[in-house]
Design a protein around this motif. Sequence first.
Motif, short mmCIF file in Angstrom:
data_model
loop_
_atom_site.label_atom_id
_atom_site.label_comp_id
_atom_site.label_asym_id
_atom_site.label_seq_id
_atom_site.Cartn_x
_atom_site.Cartn_y
_atom_site.Cartn_z
N PRO A 86 0.80 -1.03 0.00
CA PRO A 86 -0.04 0.08 -0.23
C PRO A 86 0.82 1.40 -0.31
CG PRO A 86 0.19 -1.04 2.24
CD PRO A 86 0.75 -1.98 1.39
N PRO A 87 0.38 2.19 -0.57
CA PRO A 87 1.26 3.59 -0.68
C PRO A 87 1.37 4.27 0.71
CG PRO A 87 -0.70 4.04 -1.97
CD PRO A 87 -0.63 2.33 -1.67
N ARG A 88 2.30 4.79 0.81
CA ARG A 88 2.69 5.52 2.32
C ARG A 88 1.77 6.78 2.28
NH1 ARG A 88 8.34 4.37 3.87
NH2 ARG A 88 9.01 2.38 2.51
N GLY A 89 1.45 6.98 3.47
CA GLY A 89 0.89 8.59 3.77
C GLY A 89 -0.28 8.41 3.23
N GLY A 90 -0.94 7.28 3.61
CA GLY A 90 -2.60 7.29 3.23
C GLY A 90 -2.96 7.29 1.83
N ARG A 91 -3.98 6.57 1.52
CA ARG A 91 -4.26 6.41 0.13
C ARG A 91 -5.20 7.49 -0.19
NH1 ARG A 91 -4.47 0.79 -1.97
NH2 ARG A 91 -4.02 -0.56 -0.39
N SER A 92 -5.20 7.57 -1.40
CA SER A 92 -6.12 8.37 -2.28
C SER A 92 -7.35 7.56 -2.82
CB SER A 92 -5.60 9.39 -3.41
OG SER A 92 -4.97 10.35 -2.74
N LEU A 93 -8.37 8.22 -3.04
CA LEU A 93 -9.48 7.36 -3.62
C LEU A 93 -9.36 6.52 -4.75
CD1 LEU A 93 -12.49 6.93 -3.13
CD2 LEU A 93 -12.98 8.53 -4.70
N LEU A 94 -8.26 6.94 -5.60
CA LEU A 94 -8.00 6.14 -7.00
C LEU A 94 -6.57 5.52 -7.08
CD1 LEU A 94 -10.25 8.28 -9.38
CD2 LEU A 94 -10.82 6.24 -8.47
N HIS A 97 -0.74 6.63 -9.20
CA HIS A 97 -0.57 7.11 -7.88
C HIS A 97 -0.74 8.55 -7.40
CE1 HIS A 97 3.69 8.79 -8.22
NE2 HIS A 97 3.59 7.89 -9.53
N ALA A 98 -0.73 8.79 -6.16
CA ALA A 98 -1.25 9.86 -5.70
C ALA A 98 0.14 10.55 -5.53
CB ALA A 98 -1.99 9.93 -4.56
N GLY A 99 0.43 11.96 -5.77
CA GLY A 99 1.33 12.71 -5.52
C GLY A 99 0.94 14.06 -4.94
N ALA A 100 1.89 15.07 -5.02
CA ALA A 100 1.42 16.40 -4.37
C ALA A 100 2.02 17.35 -5.54
CB ALA A 100 1.79 16.52 -3.03
N ALA A 101 1.27 18.49 -5.86
CA ALA A 101 1.93 19.51 -6.61
C ALA A 101 2.24 20.50 -5.67
CB ALA A 101 1.17 20.04 -7.87
N PRO A 102 3.61 21.12 -5.45
CA PRO A 102 4.04 22.08 -4.57
C PRO A 102 3.12 23.41 -5.06
CG PRO A 102 5.62 21.90 -6.17
CD PRO A 102 4.48 20.75 -6.71
N SER A 103 3.09 24.26 -3.52
CA SER A 103 2.32 25.31 -3.67
C SER A 103 3.27 26.41 -4.63
CB SER A 103 2.18 26.04 -2.65
OG SER A 103 3.26 26.15 -1.72
N ARG A 104 2.76 27.31 -5.35
CA ARG A 104 3.38 28.44 -6.11
C ARG A 104 2.84 29.59 -5.78
NH1 ARG A 104 2.96 25.65 -11.56
NH2 ARG A 104 4.57 23.73 -11.47
N LYS A 105 3.65 30.64 -6.29
CA LYS A 105 2.96 32.11 -5.74
C LYS A 105 1.47 32.12 -6.24
CE LYS A 105 5.61 35.15 -7.84
NZ LYS A 105 6.04 36.26 -8.56
N ARG A 119 -12.87 2.90 -1.42
CA ARG A 119 -12.20 2.29 -2.36
C ARG A 119 -12.67 1.06 -2.93
NH1 ARG A 119 -6.86 3.40 -3.62
NH2 ARG A 119 -6.40 0.97 -3.60
N ALA A 120 -13.09 0.27 -1.98
CA ALA A 120 -13.85 -1.06 -2.33
C ALA A 120 -15.20 -0.69 -3.03
CB ALA A 120 -14.12 -1.75 -0.84
N VAL A 121 -15.92 0.21 -2.68
CA VAL A 121 -16.98 0.49 -3.33
C VAL A 121 -16.71 0.85 -4.95
CG1 VAL A 121 -18.91 1.99 -3.58
CG2 VAL A 121 -18.38 1.27 -1.51
N ILE A 122 -15.80 1.87 -5.17
CA ILE A 122 -15.43 2.41 -6.47
C ILE A 122 -14.89 0.81 -7.30
CG2 ILE A 122 -13.82 3.52 -7.48
CD1 ILE A 122 -15.87 5.03 -6.33
N ASP A 123 -14.10 -0.12 -6.60
CA ASP A 123 -13.41 -0.95 -7.21
C ASP A 123 -14.71 -2.11 -7.57
OD1 ASP A 123 -11.53 -2.55 -8.32
OD2 ASP A 123 -11.04 -3.63 -6.45
#
Length: 472
Positions: A273-281, A299-307, A440-444
């Motif tokens: 399982p991916p670290r740091g909690g799963r996202s829905l998809l 897989h889930a990632g994060a886009a950094p904040s910009r100005k 996630r189980a519901v979606i799957d």
Amino acid sequence: MKALIYVRQSQDRSGEELGIARQLADARQLAKLRGWEVIRELPENDTSASGKRQRPQFEAVLAAIEAQEVGAVIAWDMTRLSRNRRDTVRLLEAGERAKITLAFVRGTDLDLSTPAGGLIADILAGVARNEIAVKSDRQRRAALQAAEQGRWVGGRRPFGYEADGCTIREAEAAALRDAYAAVLTGVSLGGVARDWNTRGLHTPQGKRDGSPSLWTSQTVRPTLLNPRYAGLRARGRGKSQQVMAAAEWQAIVPESTWRAAVAVIADPARANPPRGGRSLLTGLAFCGVCGEDTPATVHAGAAPSRKGREGYRTYRCRAAYGHVGRAAEPVDEFVTAVALERLSRPDARDLLIDRDRADVEQLRTEAIALRGRRKALLGLVEDGTYTDAEIRDRAGRLAEKIAAVEAKLADAGRVDILGPLIDADDIRAAWDALDVERQRAVIDTLMTVRLHPPGRGTRTFRPETVEIEWKH
Ligand SMILES: [Zn+2]
């Protein structure tokens, strides 16, 4: 000649306890009489009568013999020096190679440097080896017979049962039933561990210092996989584990429920399982740019904040960085809305698993009969009715049939994950109350999702870039 003295304190069944000091004094006296130089004394404090505990000083004796540091080993008698048959074999084999003398305060010397001494050592070692072989053969047969009769042969108290291995301990049994149901609706093993710990339940085996041990996903896993909770007696561990018979103890969950949970737990998709909690998809939705045959999941990632703009969650293709990378939030919202709309339709009940599809009792009977035939087949190997090749062929076909029946049982035990949502008055509230594993189980269960690139330079969400295919 250089000698070493080995003495051992042990539980003396005869009641005539021979202290280490006394043994040492006698052994030193013997060395003096023979004119031997004692280079080391190895006293062992060993109070376990037949336990498998290591004896470090005995190992030191063997090492000294192997290294040819000594010409003689002095002990009180043979039973002090060698605690069991296995020790005797090792000692005599090493002693013969190094041609040493074993000298005893009580008993005659064994001079392993002479042909006569070597012959006696060979005979003694041979007798000891034979006794080991006979004993382990007897133990193996006894273990097999116990398994075939579904008996518990003792050991650590199994979780869910009292120390006799058969009487159900209700608080733990209830936790187990809830855990199987939870796993079947998508709850992680870590989630089960947290639940059990919250209930104040501990693993039957405490920590080394005797304090109670908390549950973790690593200890929950083998527990839930254990066939004993379906009332089945198994032999072996891991992949070679085989269900042998109906057990003498009561089951805690039906066999179908247990098999369904095993199928879920053994699913390789759960292994990492991916670290740091799963996202829905995460790991569920596929990349829409990858080839049709081998689409990668996202897989889930994060886009950094910009100005002037906050950071946000993203979904990316696992296979290639340039394929799909897009904000996750609008995708999750859209997919959720589509799923809930589908579950709100009047015909939603058609999505429920047809519980009458498989006759569980019939399957159980079939499984028991097939296992009985496998047992009978093993008997025919022993008395030589069939050749090895014939047996392999028949056993292979039987194994296939057993696997097929077990798979049907697992299928019949699947818990309906959509039911609670379909029955809910407020479907949105029921959805929000589910943790992400269950969502996630519901979606799957409902759909396959493919994510396409969001489109260049557009700020508006375009539904056609999220492709949904119903599974029913
Ligand atoms: Zn891709």
